[in-house]
Design an enzyme around this catalytic site. Structure first.
Site, mmCIF file in Angstrom:
data_model
loop_
_atom_site.group_PDB
_atom_site.id
_atom_site.type_symbol
_atom_site.label_atom_id
_atom_site.label_comp_id
_atom_site.label_asym_id
_atom_site.label_seq_id
_atom_site.Cartn_x
_atom_site.Cartn_y
_atom_site.Cartn_z
ATOM 1 N N LYS A 150 0.840 -1.203 0.000
ATOM 2 C CA LYS A 150 0.000 0.000 0.000
ATOM 3 C C LYS A 150 0.872 1.249 0.000
ATOM 4 C CE LYS A 150 -3.780 -2.441 2.150
ATOM 5 N NZ LYS A 150 -4.355 -2.938 3.398
ATOM 6 N N GLN A 187 -5.205 -1.904 9.668
ATOM 7 C CA GLN A 187 -4.877 -3.187 9.045
ATOM 8 C C GLN A 187 -5.353 -4.331 9.935
ATOM 9 O OE1 GLN A 187 -3.293 -3.540 5.903
ATOM 10 N NE2 GLN A 187 -3.906 -5.655 6.217
ATOM 11 N N ASP A 222 -11.481 2.535 3.756
ATOM 12 C CA ASP A 222 -11.719 1.101 3.565
ATOM 13 C C ASP A 222 -13.214 0.801 3.436
ATOM 14 O OD1 ASP A 222 -9.700 -0.720 3.228
ATOM 15 O OD2 ASP A 222 -9.226 -0.902 5.364
#
Ligand code: NAP
Length: 282
Positions: free
Chosen positions: A52, A96, A119
């Site tokens: 990322k 995460q 997200d």
């Protein structure tokens, strides 16, 4: 032989467009920035975060990692999220997964400001997706939809079967396909006779995390096969949920693993960060 749905290539194209957008934003004094939080050590998560970070760099998005020890309390994590919520230089926050069991990950997702939730896991974004309002869409289903769109694969009126019902893939995938007027069946570990369900599918989206689960005998001739699965083999290689070699002979379109949905997930994350920067700078 099926046509390959080339996520790597499409992701490259998306990054190229984003790079231009980021340049324009920077000229206006807005520097899109993503903050990624990792709690505890996890070698897979480290690889994902590195990818990322690399992708952000490619398009000019600023990136900062925040590490908490595996012994971190839920309060420490929530405090960090609040701090990042309040930081006006940060436009997107990504937590995460996985996080240690002692932490309620849904509570953490709820703490991220919906406008920084790149997200798409905050209940506000999930709810807006369900009612068809503008929102941040979970990156993997969003990436799958972009791939279908790029290859002009008709979705309306098609029978779509989704394997897996997770909050991050299966469930938002339902909403994305429903919004495009597909008829959807969702299968999970308690579903009976999955083979017979998959056989009726025009589009199969597999997100269960089981290597070679979808075989050529299970699918209809000419079906579109999207393999979300990422399964690491003992030799270190990565395979999807689909038995690629044989399914490839019978499908009309298929995503490879790697190089299919994976790069698209990251490309849509970048897209969401740029969107967040634009929203917050208004
Ligand atoms: P998850 O949370 O573990 O969910 C797996 C789903 O598969 C569950 O709904 C489970 O059913 C179902 N399932 C498991 N075994 C099954 C079986 N034998 N038959 C039918 N259904 C079964 O996984 P996830 O986070 O959604 O991820 C799924 C896969 O996609 C993993 O391989 C993951 O690494 C990969 N992934 C890839 C990307 C990408 O960018 N390419 C992004 C995210 C995830 P129950 O609900 O009944 O337990």
């Amino acid at each position: 032989m099926a046509e390959i749905l080339d996520g790597k290539q499409l992701a490259k194209k998306i990054r190229k467009d984003l790079k231009k957008e980021v340049k324009i934003l920077k000229e206006k004094g807005i520097e899109p920035k993503l903050a990624v939080i990792m709690v505890g050590d996890n070698s897979s998560s480290e690889v994902y975060v590195k990818n990322k970070s690399f992708a952000c760099q490619k398009v000019g998005i600023a990136f900062e990692e925040f590490f908490l020890d595996k012994s971190a309390t839920e309060k420490e994590l929530l405090d960090l999220i609040e701090q990042l919520n309040a930081d006006q230089t940060i436009h997107g926050i990504l937590l995460q997964s996985p996080v240690p069991k002692a932490i309620d990950i849904n509570k953490a997702f709820r703490t991220i400001l919906p406008e920084k939730d790149v997200d798409g896991f905050h209940p506000m974004n999930v709810g807006n997706l369900v009612i068809g309002e503008d929102c941040f869409i979970s990156c993997t289903p969003y990436g799958v939809m972009k791939l279908l769109e790029e290859y002009k694969i008709p979705v309306e009126g098609k029978n779509a079967v989704i394997l897996g019902r997770s909050n991050i893939v299966g469930k938002p995938m339902v909403q994305c396909l429903l919004a495009q007027n597909a008829t959807i069946t969702v299968c999970h570990s308690k579903t009976k006779e999955i083979e017979n369900i998959v056989k009726n599918a025009d589009i199969v989206i597999s997100a269960i995390g089981k290597p070679h689960f979808v075989t050529s005998e299970m699918i209809k001739e000419g079906a579109v096969i999207v393999d979300v699965g990422i399964n690491r083999q003992s030799d270190g290689s990565i395979v999807g949920d689909v038995e690629f070699e044989s399914v490839n002979q019978k499908a009309s379109y298929i995503t490879p693993v790697p190089g299919g949905v994976g790069p698209m997930t990251i490309a849509m994350l970048l897209t969401n960060v740029v969107k967040a920067a634009k929203i917050q700078s208004k």
